[in-house]
Design a protein around this motif. Structure first.
Motif, PDB file in Angstrom:
ATOM      1  N   SER A  55       0.830  -1.206   0.000  1.00 65.34           N
ATOM      2  CA  SER A  55       0.000   0.000   0.000  1.00 65.34           C
ATOM      3  C   SER A  55       0.869   1.262   0.000  1.00 65.34           C
ATOM      4  CB  SER A  55      -0.917   0.001   1.221  1.00 65.34           C
ATOM      5  OG  SER A  55      -0.148   0.091   2.411  1.00 65.34           O
ATOM      6  N   GLU A  56       0.272   2.377  -0.430  1.00 63.84           N
ATOM      7  CA  GLU A  56       1.002   3.646  -0.563  1.00 63.84           C
ATOM      8  C   GLU A  56       1.498   4.149   0.787  1.00 63.84           C
ATOM      9  OE1 GLU A  56       0.242   8.241  -2.124  1.00 63.84           O
ATOM     10  OE2 GLU A  56      -1.292   6.689  -2.441  1.00 63.84           O
ATOM     11  N   ILE A  57       0.642   4.062   1.798  1.00 63.96           N
ATOM     12  CA  ILE A  57       1.021   4.621   3.098  1.00 63.96           C
ATOM     13  C   ILE A  57       2.180   3.842   3.719  1.00 63.96           C
ATOM     14  CG2 ILE A  57      -0.787   3.290   4.276  1.00 63.96           C
ATOM     15  CD1 ILE A  57      -1.004   5.549   6.286  1.00 63.96           C
ATOM     16  N   VAL A  58       2.160   2.529   3.570  1.00 66.55           N
ATOM     17  CA  VAL A  58       3.245   1.718   4.124  1.00 66.55           C
ATOM     18  C   VAL A  58       4.534   1.978   3.358  1.00 66.55           C
ATOM     19  CG1 VAL A  58       4.091  -0.642   4.466  1.00 66.55           C
ATOM     20  CG2 VAL A  58       1.729  -0.060   5.055  1.00 66.55           C
ATOM     21  N   GLN A  59       4.443   2.054   2.052  1.00 74.60           N
ATOM     22  CA  GLN A  59       5.629   2.332   1.251  1.00 74.60           C
ATOM     23  C   GLN A  59       6.230   3.691   1.622  1.00 74.60           C
ATOM     24  OE1 GLN A  59       7.227   0.321  -0.988  1.00 74.60           O
ATOM     25  NE2 GLN A  59       5.792  -1.297  -0.351  1.00 74.60           N
ATOM     26  N   GLU A  60       5.352   4.669   1.844  1.00 76.88           N
ATOM     27  CA  GLU A  60       5.842   6.006   2.216  1.00 76.88           C
ATOM     28  C   GLU A  60       6.515   5.970   3.575  1.00 76.88           C
ATOM     29  OE1 GLU A  60       3.934  10.358   3.230  1.00 76.88           O
ATOM     30  OE2 GLU A  60       3.038   9.190   1.599  1.00 76.88           O
ATOM     31  N   GLN A  61       5.932   5.232   4.517  1.00 76.06           N
ATOM     32  CA  GLN A  61       6.539   5.158   5.844  1.00 76.06           C
ATOM     33  C   GLN A  61       7.898   4.454   5.789  1.00 76.06           C
ATOM     34  OE1 GLN A  61       5.311   6.235   9.417  1.00 76.06           O
ATOM     35  NE2 GLN A  61       7.462   6.281   8.873  1.00 76.06           N
ATOM     36  N   LYS A  62       7.987   3.387   4.994  1.00 79.91           N
ATOM     37  CA  LYS A  62       9.261   2.659   4.892  1.00 79.91           C
ATOM     38  C   LYS A  62      10.323   3.490   4.183  1.00 79.91           C
ATOM     39  CE  LYS A  62       7.476  -2.075   5.085  1.00 79.91           C
ATOM     40  NZ  LYS A  62       7.357  -3.366   4.388  1.00 79.91           N
ATOM     41  N   GLU A  63       9.896   4.327   3.231  1.00 76.38           N
ATOM     42  CA  GLU A  63      10.862   5.169   2.514  1.00 76.38           C
ATOM     43  C   GLU A  63      11.335   6.347   3.370  1.00 76.38           C
ATOM     44  OE1 GLU A  63       8.771   6.312  -0.965  1.00 76.38           O
ATOM     45  OE2 GLU A  63       8.864   4.306  -1.891  1.00 76.38           O
ATOM     46  N   ASN A  64      10.561   6.696   4.409  1.00 79.33           N
ATOM     47  CA  ASN A  64      10.917   7.812   5.303  1.00 79.33           C
ATOM     48  C   ASN A  64      10.863   7.318   6.744  1.00 79.33           C
ATOM     49  OD1 ASN A  64      10.812  10.245   3.288  1.00 79.33           O
ATOM     50  ND2 ASN A  64       8.942   9.048   2.914  1.00 79.33           N
ATOM     51  N   PRO A  65      11.820   6.477   7.140  1.00 82.62           N
ATOM     52  CA  PRO A  65      11.761   5.872   8.474  1.00 82.62           C
ATOM     53  C   PRO A  65      11.915   6.866   9.617  1.00 82.62           C
ATOM     54  CG  PRO A  65      13.850   5.372   7.413  1.00 82.62           C
ATOM     55  CD  PRO A  65      12.998   6.039   6.375  1.00 82.62           C
ATOM     56  N   ASP A  66      12.341   8.108   9.336  1.00 82.67           N
ATOM     57  CA  ASP A  66      12.531   9.085  10.407  1.00 82.67           C
ATOM     58  C   ASP A  66      11.326   9.988  10.576  1.00 82.67           C
ATOM     59  OD1 ASP A  66      15.089   8.097  10.810  1.00 82.67           O
ATOM     60  OD2 ASP A  66      15.976   9.456   9.320  1.00 82.67           O
ATOM     61  N   VAL A  67      10.380   9.921   9.649  1.00 85.35           N
ATOM     62  CA  VAL A  67       9.243  10.840   9.674  1.00 85.35           C
ATOM     63  C   VAL A  67       7.964  10.056   9.929  1.00 85.35           C
ATOM     64  CG1 VAL A  67       7.904  12.514   8.349  1.00 85.35           C
ATOM     65  CG2 VAL A  67      10.388  12.405   8.089  1.00 85.35           C
ATOM     66  N   ASN A  68       7.147  10.558  10.855  1.00 84.81           N
ATOM     67  CA  ASN A  68       5.872   9.950  11.193  1.00 84.81           C
ATOM     68  C   ASN A  68       4.851  10.363  10.137  1.00 84.81           C
ATOM     69  OD1 ASN A  68       3.485   9.096  12.272  1.00 84.81           O
ATOM     70  ND2 ASN A  68       3.866   9.879  14.338  1.00 84.81           N
ATOM     71  N   VAL A  69       4.344   9.393   9.357  1.00 88.27           N
ATOM     72  CA  VAL A  69       3.410   9.738   8.274  1.00 88.27           C
ATOM     73  C   VAL A  69       2.072  10.223   8.811  1.00 88.27           C
ATOM     74  CG1 VAL A  69       4.458   8.138   6.618  1.00 88.27           C
ATOM     75  CG2 VAL A  69       2.621   7.338   8.142  1.00 88.27           C
ATOM     76  N   PHE A  70       1.796   9.967  10.086  1.00 89.06           N
ATOM     77  CA  PHE A  70       0.528  10.417  10.668  1.00 89.06           C
ATOM     78  C   PHE A  70       0.577  11.880  11.114  1.00 89.06           C
ATOM     79  CE2 PHE A  70       0.280   5.768  12.105  1.00 89.06           C
ATOM     80  CZ  PHE A  70      -0.313   5.383  10.919  1.00 89.06           C
ATOM     81  N   THR A  71       1.784  12.398  11.368  1.00 90.59           N
ATOM     82  CA  THR A  71       1.904  13.777  11.853  1.00 90.59           C
ATOM     83  C   THR A  71       2.749  14.653  10.940  1.00 90.59           C
ATOM     84  OG1 THR A  71       3.861  13.268  13.200  1.00 90.59           O
ATOM     85  CG2 THR A  71       1.685  12.934  14.216  1.00 90.59           C
ATOM     86  N   GLY A  72       3.562  14.048  10.102  1.00 93.15           N
ATOM     87  CA  GLY A  72       4.497  14.801   9.280  1.00 93.15           C
ATOM     88  C   GLY A  72       5.719  15.252  10.043  1.00 93.15           C
ATOM     89  N   LEU A  73       5.813  14.895  11.330  1.00 90.12           N
ATOM     90  CA  LEU A  73       6.937  15.263  12.167  1.00 90.12           C
ATOM     91  C   LEU A  73       7.922  14.123  12.261  1.00 90.12           C
ATOM     92  CD1 LEU A  73       4.909  16.913  15.084  1.00 90.12           C
ATOM     93  CD2 LEU A  73       6.003  18.074  13.145  1.00 90.12           C
ATOM     94  N   GLU A  74       9.158  14.492  12.619  1.00 89.71           N
ATOM     95  CA  GLU A  74      10.162  13.458  12.838  1.00 89.71           C
ATOM     96  C   GLU A  74       9.855  12.722  14.136  1.00 89.71           C
ATOM     97  OE1 GLU A  74      14.086  14.976  12.703  1.00 89.71           O
ATOM     98  OE2 GLU A  74      14.022  15.460  10.557  1.00 89.71           O
TER      99      GLU A  74
END
Length: 866
Positions: free
Chosen positions: A598-617
């Protein structure tokens, strides 16, 4: 060709010695008809038996083609009788249970002649003696003259050089006697015929030479031979006579057919022991199969469970029961002391809690072939929810898995906290929660499932989007399942619970019935955790509480369809899932794969330092929340420009991010690695293989420990333990004891068969003499009676197994009516074959002594037996 030199023959009767022959000297031509006359007791028949090799001389020598027989061994005399001598007896000496053709070809069976050639030669010689039309008759269907012709045909079958006739016309009328004498005279034209007779008139008319004997001495010889005449001869052929076991079987089988009643009774008596053992074996095998089914079905519900976070509950239980307590010192009188049970529990908790490296252990399970040999299935569990919704419920769109029934009636907290392993084990919380979820993963073993369930309609699922409905043995499901699937109203159920709590009366709920087609038409919607999030700007928002959003997600989601309705098989004992929806492991793997893609999981794995739910590190440490003191002047100015609502939302976002981690986000989304299960359920085939699996786990632990990889050592709880492990051993012991008792009857039956075989030896004594006269050796005689015991043993075994199979039918009916268990008496095929072999072996052993007694019988005495 034949010469008797100073032949004497002595018989011992008690302490007396009787001389039957006193220095007989005779020479015979190769073709002449010699008649030996003399009174009874004069020694003429003894001389004939010595010439024919049936009896042995005491001294002197018998020369055959100028070769001495002093050094002849038993096998040489057998060969001589078979190839060079033919006997014709006064009483015919035909075997009554053999046909005319079989009687005649008997000598050829000892000569190694093929069956086709034997039959052809026997027909030729029977035609020669005028019996062409009687070859298939039995001797008792012939006249005296015809039987004597059969005897002559048998004597001629091997083309012997010497034909010996002992009173061949003694039992015939004068007309028939003349016919037989004419036939013998014709035969004497090309071979030596020696006849013993009391009738001087026949001797004078047909013989070419008459020898008179008195008291064992020669009185007169009408035409003495001056020299031995020879012709091309088979007299001293060296090949041994041999009766094949199949020929022996044929002789014995025909003999047994003449005594059908006794044979059947004997076989039945011999089969009694076999029947007893076979019945015990049938029941033992059936009970063992029943126990195996119980074990298999039980272990289908109670697998070896290995979790990522583990606590060995067996050690906890030992601590609670005080198993690990040591003896305390003696307490002073008047004092009360205590035992440290809770202290042991706490010590155990602190030392035994840990985690299992299931990734490494999964690799071991999939690479060690011994594991697959001992298991019915292995299930891998993952920390993912399988969210399933229904659009067609009576309450509209509802979630059917995980079930929301208990939550909706306000009892969700009563299910227990399954996250605490100690609380879960001691309160049953996780088990209760599991029972409340009606969606169950099926074992990945179609063969086992088909033995546990019957298909009512439809089929088993073959793809990830196919499921089955499992009902109980009465085609029923619980009303809880109807509520959970939305077939009954959860809202009304909640209202009724509230009414009960308030002390109000409620109207009874009408539980409807459903047709197979109605249930098969049901469909469900598969929702991934990731489907509940929607991207707004740079962050992903949880919209699971947005009813309108969720209805749209459900409407556009993947469908699951019921493809079959199953019911527990009546033979399955325990461990069935009833009142549930079964899905395959393919559905679980499909959810994992789709979630990971899924898109959200792929995005989270590609940005392991950023919380996809908040946009914050992600914070460096959890709990690091919003702090005004840490803000820069620029950030303070920005916040000052926000409205109160915008500021509150910003602070809430920071607070949400304070406890967030990369791993926790992936868990929330349901993103897991298929190689890293959170739980492994190993379903053993039975308790024996369960112990083997435990040994394999111990071996694995030892291997990892010795290699210094303590983190890979596996800890697990086995709550089933040895619940039924000793049952099989008990059944085996009981079976062995019963078989030992019944085995005594089998031995007694074998002894009885030995006795009956001895009786058969006595009855067939004359047959023994006949067989010896045509060249059968002692081994051949023994083989004939061994063949008879072989047939009886085989018949006893087959009869015993057949009767057992028939008895198992009413036994199974009775057990079925009494216990409801079918097919409990079941004789294993290999067990039946083994019992037949045992019957054969014991019967043949029992017949060894009688068969040896038969072989040792004197052929001359055997021929005199009536």
């Amino acid at each position: 060709m034949l010469e008797l030199k100073n032949i004497t023959k002595e018989y011992r009767t008690g302490e007396e010695t009787v001389q039957a022959l006193k220095g007989i000297n005779l020479k015979f031509r190769s073709n002449e008809f010699v008649s030996i006359l003399g009174q009874s007791g004069s020694g003429k028949t003894t001389m004939l038996n010595i010439i024919g090799g049936l009896d042995q001389y005491t001294s002197g020598d018998l020369l055959i083609n100028e070769k001495s027989t002093k050094d002849f061994k038993e096998k040489d005399w057998d060969t001589y009788r078979n190839h060079s001598v033919g006997f014709i007896f006064q009483s015919y000496n035909l075997i009554p249970h053999q046909s005319v053709l079989s009687n005649v070809e008997l000598a050829l069976t000892l000569s190694g002649v093929s069956k086709e050639e034997r039959r052809e030669r026997a027909r030729e010689v029977l035609t020669k003696v005028g019996l062409k039309d009687h070859i298939n008759k039995r001797p008792n269907q012939l006249s005296g003259g015809q039987m004597q012709r059969v005897a002559i045909a048998r004597a001629l079958i091997n083309d012997p050089e010497i034909l010996l006739a002992d009173e061949p016309t003694g039992a015939l009328d004068s007309e028939t006697s003349e016919q037989i004498m004419s036939l013998l005279k014709e035969i004497a034209s090309d071979r030596l015929v020696i006849m013993v007779t009391h009738n001087p008139d026949l001797a004078e008319e047909y013989s070419t030479r008459i020898i008179k004997v008195l008291d064992g001495e020669i009185l007169e010889d009408s035409n003495p031979a001056t020299a031995i005449e020879t012709r091309d001869s088979k007299v001293l052929k060296s090949e041994k006579t041999f009766m094949s076991f199949f020929t022996a079987l044929g002789l014995s089988f025909n003999n047994l057919l003449t005594k059908k009643g006794r044979t059947i009774l004997t076989a039945f008596a011999g089969s009694i022991g076999i029947i007893g053992i076979a019945l015990i074996l049938s029941l033992s095998n059936g009970v063992q199969n029943y126990i195996s089914r119980i074990e298999e079905d039980t272990l289908s519900s109670y697998p070896l469970t290995i979790e990522e976070s583990t606590l060995d509950m067996s050690v906890i239980m030992q601590a609670l029961m005080g198993v690990n307590m040591s003896e305390t010192d003696e307490v002073a009188e008047g004092k009360v002391t205590s035992t440290p049970i809770m202290t042991d529990v706490m010590d155990t908790l602190s030392n035994r809690q840990g985690s299992n490296n299931l990734e490494k252990f999964k690799e071991f399970l999939e690479t060690d072939s011994r594991v697959s040999e001992s298991t019915n299935a292995i299930q891998y569990g993952y920390n993912i929810p399988i969210n399933i919704y229904s659009e067609d419920s009576v309450d509209g769109v509802i979630q059917v898995n995980p079930s929301q029934v208990m939550e909706n009636i306000g009892m969700g907290q009563m299910m227990g906290d399954s996250s605490n392993p100690l609380q879960s084990a001691m309160t049953g919380g996780s088990m209760a929660s599991s029972q409340m979820n009606i969606w169950k993963e099926l074992l990945d073993n179609p063969e086992l499932l088909e033995t546990q369930y019957d298909t009512i309609t439809g089929r088993w699922p073959e793809k990830h989007d196919e499921v089955i409905l499992i009902v109980d043995e009465n085609n029923s499901v619980s009303d809880y399942m109807l509520y959970a699937l939305g077939l009954l109203s959860q809202e009304k159920l909640a209202d009724n619970f509230e009414s009960i709590i308030n002390g109000e009366e409620i109207d009874p709920v009408d539980i409807p019935e459903y047709s197979y087609d109605e249930l098969m038409d049901m469909t469900f919607q598969l929702i991934l955790n990731t489907d509940m999030y929607e991207k707004e700007g740079d962050i992903w928002m949880d919209r699971s509480d947005d009813e309108e959003f969720m209805e749209e997600v459900v409407a556009n989601s993947e469908s699951l369809k019921i493809v079959g309705i199953m019911r527990p098989n009546e033979e399955a004992i325990t461990g069935q899932e009833t009142g549930s929806i079964g899905y395959t492991s393919d559905l679980k793997e499909h959810v994992i794969t789709q979630t990971n893609d899924s898109e959200i999981v792929q995005e989270q794995k590609e940005n392991p330092d950023v919380n996809v739910f908040t946009g914050l590190e992600f914070p460096e440490e959890t709990g690091e929340g919003f702090d005004m003191a840490n803000l820069t002047d620029e950030q303070r100015a920005y916040m000052a420009s926000l409205s109160e609502e915008e500021l509150a939302e910003l602070i809430s976002t920071y607070q949400e991010n304070a406890d967030a981690t990369y791993e926790a986000n992936l868990t929330t989304l349901g993103a897991v690695d298929l190689d890293k299960p959170s739980q492994i359920n190993i379903f053993a085939k039975d308790f024996e293989t369960k112990e083997q699996l435990e040994d394999l786990i111990s071996e694995y632990n030892t291997q990892e420990s010795d290699a210094g990889r303590e983190e890979n050592v596996i800890t697990y709880s086995d709550l089933v333990g040895t619940m039924m492990s000793s049952v099989t051993s008990i059944i085996n012991i009981i079976s062995y004891v019963l078989i030992a008792f019944v085995g005594v009857s089998l031995i007694v039956s074998s002894i009885m068969i030995g006795i009956i075989t001895y009786i058969s030896v006595l009855e067939r004594t004359k047959e023994i003499g006949i067989l010896r006269s045509v060249g059968a050796s002692k081994k051949d005689i023994s083989r004939v009676f061994n063949a008879e015991t072989f047939i009886i043993g085989l018949l006893s075994g087959v009869l015993g197994i057949g009767i057992t199979v028939l008895l198992n039918i009413p036994i199974n009916i009775v057990i079925k009516n009494m216990t409801g268990i079918s097919g409990i008496a079941s004789l294993p095929p290999m067990g039946g074959v083994a019992l037949i072999l045992i019957s054969l072996i014991l019967t043949v052993i029992a017949g060894i002594i009688p068969s040896r007694m038969a072989a040792k019988k004197d052929p001359v005495e055997a021929l005199r037996t009536e």
